[in-house]
Each structure stands twice: as structure tokens, then as C-alpha cells.
Design a protein around this motif. Structure first.
Motif, PDB file in Angstrom:
ATOM      1  N   ILE A  84     -77.989 -31.090  36.707  1.00  0.00           N
ATOM      2  CA  ILE A  84     -78.004 -30.594  36.531  1.00  0.00           C
ATOM      3  C   ILE A  84     -79.240 -29.134  35.615  1.00  0.00           C
ATOM      4  N   LEU A  85     -79.922 -28.032  36.462  1.00  0.00           N
ATOM      5  CA  LEU A  85     -81.584 -27.989  35.584  1.00  0.00           C
ATOM      6  C   LEU A  85     -82.373 -29.011  36.191  1.00  0.00           C
ATOM      7  N   GLY A  86     -82.055 -30.029  37.039  1.00  0.00           N
ATOM      8  CA  GLY A  86     -82.965 -30.901  37.261  1.00  0.00           C
ATOM      9  C   GLY A  86     -83.354 -32.583  36.936  1.00  0.00           C
ATOM     10  N   VAL A  87     -82.013 -31.884  35.345  1.00  0.00           N
ATOM     11  CA  VAL A  87     -82.467 -32.421  34.408  1.00  0.00           C
ATOM     12  C   VAL A  87     -81.707 -34.007  34.246  1.00  0.00           C
ATOM     13  N   LEU A  88     -80.369 -33.106  34.003  1.00  0.00           N
ATOM     14  CA  LEU A  88     -79.142 -33.265  33.152  1.00  0.00           C
ATOM     15  C   LEU A  88     -78.174 -33.956  34.468  1.00  0.00           C
ATOM     16  N   PRO A  89     -77.972 -35.435  35.007  1.00  0.00           N
ATOM     17  CA  PRO A  89     -77.533 -36.120  36.006  1.00  0.00           C
ATOM     18  C   PRO A  89     -75.905 -35.968  35.782  1.00  0.00           C
ATOM     19  N   PHE A  90     -75.128 -35.438  36.906  1.00  0.00           N
ATOM     20  CA  PHE A  90     -73.356 -35.396  36.283  1.00  0.00           C
ATOM     21  C   PHE A  90     -72.540 -35.537  37.739  1.00  0.00           C
ATOM     22  N   SER A  91     -73.460 -35.872  38.648  1.00  0.00           N
ATOM     23  CA  SER A  91     -72.132 -36.511  39.817  1.00  0.00           C
ATOM     24  C   SER A  91     -73.187 -37.234  40.859  1.00  0.00           C
ATOM     25  N   ASP A  92     -72.964 -38.405  41.546  1.00  0.00           N
ATOM     26  CA  ASP A  92     -73.134 -38.682  42.391  1.00  0.00           C
ATOM     27  C   ASP A  92     -72.639 -38.676  43.739  1.00  0.00           C
ATOM     28  N   ILE A  93     -73.240 -38.915  45.594  1.00  0.00           N
ATOM     29  CA  ILE A  93     -71.943 -38.530  46.460  1.00  0.00           C
ATOM     30  C   ILE A  93     -72.792 -39.901  46.687  1.00  0.00           C
ATOM     31  N   LYS A  94     -72.167 -39.331  48.341  1.00  0.00           N
ATOM     32  CA  LYS A  94     -72.690 -40.696  49.490  1.00  0.00           C
ATOM     33  C   LYS A  94     -73.079 -39.832  50.919  1.00  0.00           C
ATOM     34  N   ILE A  95     -74.102 -40.257  51.735  1.00  0.00           N
ATOM     35  CA  ILE A  95     -74.222 -40.103  53.418  1.00  0.00           C
ATOM     36  C   ILE A  95     -74.891 -41.082  53.512  1.00  0.00           C
ATOM     37  N   LYS A  96     -73.797 -40.892  54.864  1.00  0.00           N
ATOM     38  CA  LYS A  96     -74.363 -42.084  55.888  1.00  0.00           C
ATOM     39  C   LYS A  96     -74.629 -40.941  56.794  1.00  0.00           C
ATOM     40  N   ILE A  97     -75.839 -42.242  57.379  1.00  0.00           N
ATOM     41  CA  ILE A  97     -76.346 -42.053  58.816  1.00  0.00           C
ATOM     42  C   ILE A  97     -76.462 -42.672  59.862  1.00  0.00           C
ATOM     43  N   GLU A  98     -76.440 -42.697  60.793  1.00  0.00           N
ATOM     44  CA  GLU A  98     -76.046 -43.678  61.934  1.00  0.00           C
ATOM     45  C   GLU A  98     -76.997 -43.695  62.816  1.00  0.00           C
ATOM     46  N   TYR A  99     -78.341 -44.451  62.956  1.00  0.00           N
ATOM     47  CA  TYR A  99     -78.763 -44.739  63.695  1.00  0.00           C
ATOM     48  C   TYR A  99     -79.167 -44.953  65.461  1.00  0.00           C
ATOM     49  N   ASP A 100     -79.286 -45.389  66.307  1.00  0.00           N
ATOM     50  CA  ASP A 100     -79.673 -45.793  67.067  1.00  0.00           C
ATOM     51  C   ASP A 100     -80.267 -46.575  67.200  1.00  0.00           C
ATOM     52  N   GLU A 101     -80.605 -48.045  67.262  1.00  0.00           N
ATOM     53  CA  GLU A 101     -81.621 -48.620  67.281  1.00  0.00           C
ATOM     54  C   GLU A 101     -82.715 -48.724  68.243  1.00  0.00           C
ATOM     55  N   SER A 102     -81.933 -48.420  69.782  1.00  0.00           N
ATOM     56  CA  SER A 102     -83.012 -48.740  70.745  1.00  0.00           C
ATOM     57  C   SER A 102     -84.227 -47.688  70.845  1.00  0.00           C
ATOM     58  N   LYS A 103     -83.613 -46.266  70.431  1.00  0.00           N
ATOM     59  CA  LYS A 103     -84.366 -45.530  70.166  1.00  0.00           C
ATOM     60  C   LYS A 103     -85.441 -45.473  68.704  1.00  0.00           C
ATOM     61  N   VAL A 104     -84.991 -46.034  68.258  1.00  0.00           N
ATOM     62  CA  VAL A 104     -85.595 -46.508  67.048  1.00  0.00           C
ATOM     63  C   VAL A 104     -86.880 -47.234  67.012  1.00  0.00           C
ATOM     64  N   LYS A 105     -86.867 -48.003  67.864  1.00  0.00           N
ATOM     65  CA  LYS A 105     -87.165 -49.359  68.586  1.00  0.00           C
ATOM     66  C   LYS A 105     -88.604 -48.516  69.185  1.00  0.00           C
TER      67      LYS A 105
END
Length: 108
Positions: A84-105
């Protein structure tokens, strides 16, 4: 104001100062290298598109990397903390992203 009230006031002020400095300077992940930077940029774009709010700020505080060998996939899990207002922490969320390893290389 007696001594007990004075000491409690000092403790509250010091605690708020420590919380603000932790939130502003120490929470966000830093010193990223390699594909972690790409993941952070993807997360920032996702947050910008999904949550457009001026009162609540979002920061990436932790990155976890999992590799699946049978599917050639890399799974990044990012923990985002809301402030809140960039200073007071109040919650956490998780985001999952899956990448293809062959494209990364191929990109590197």
C-alpha cells in the motif's frame, strides 16, 4: 508523558522507519543474471497489464527456478508482494511462467 509511554513511542517510530526502509530498498530482487532478467521483465509486463493501480504497488521479491528434463521446460515461479502506497506490505501472490528450454538456448 511518562517514561513508559516515551519508550513505546520511540519503539514504534523506529519500527516504522525499519519497515519503510526494508520495503523500499531491500525487498525487491537484485543482481539478476541470464534468463532471470527476462523473467523479471515478463512479470513486470504482466503486472502492468493486469493490475493498473496507483495506490497498490507490486514488487518481485523471490524467484524460484525448476527444470523439467523430460519436457525440456523451465518453470519460473515468482513471488510478488503487494504494498500500500509502495511501503506497507500486505499480501503475496505467486506467478508461474513456463518457458521452452530449446527456445531459451536458441535465444542466448
Amino acid at each position: 508523558m511518562n517514561n513508559r509511554e516515551w519508550s513505546l513511542l520511540v519503539i514504534i517510530v523506529v519500527s516504522m522507519f525499519l519497515l519503510f526502509s526494508k520495503s523500499l530498498y531491500f525487498d525487491e530482487v537484485k543482481n539478476l543474471d541470464g534468463f532471470d532478467i527476462v523473467f523479471k521483465e515478463d512479470i513486470e509486463k504482466t503486472i502492468e497489464q493486469t493490475y493498473n493501480n496507483t495506490i497498490i504497488k507490486y514488487r518481485l521479491v523471490k524467484i524460484t527456478k525448476e527444470e523439467k528434463t523430460e519436457d525440456d521446460k523451465i518453470i519460473y515461479i515468482g513471488r510478488i508482494r503487494k504494498y500500500i502506497l509502495g511501503v506497507l506490505p500486505f499480501s503475496d501472490i505467486k506467478i508461474k511462467i513456463e518457458y521452452d528450454e530449446s527456445k531459451v538456448k536458441n535465444e542466448s
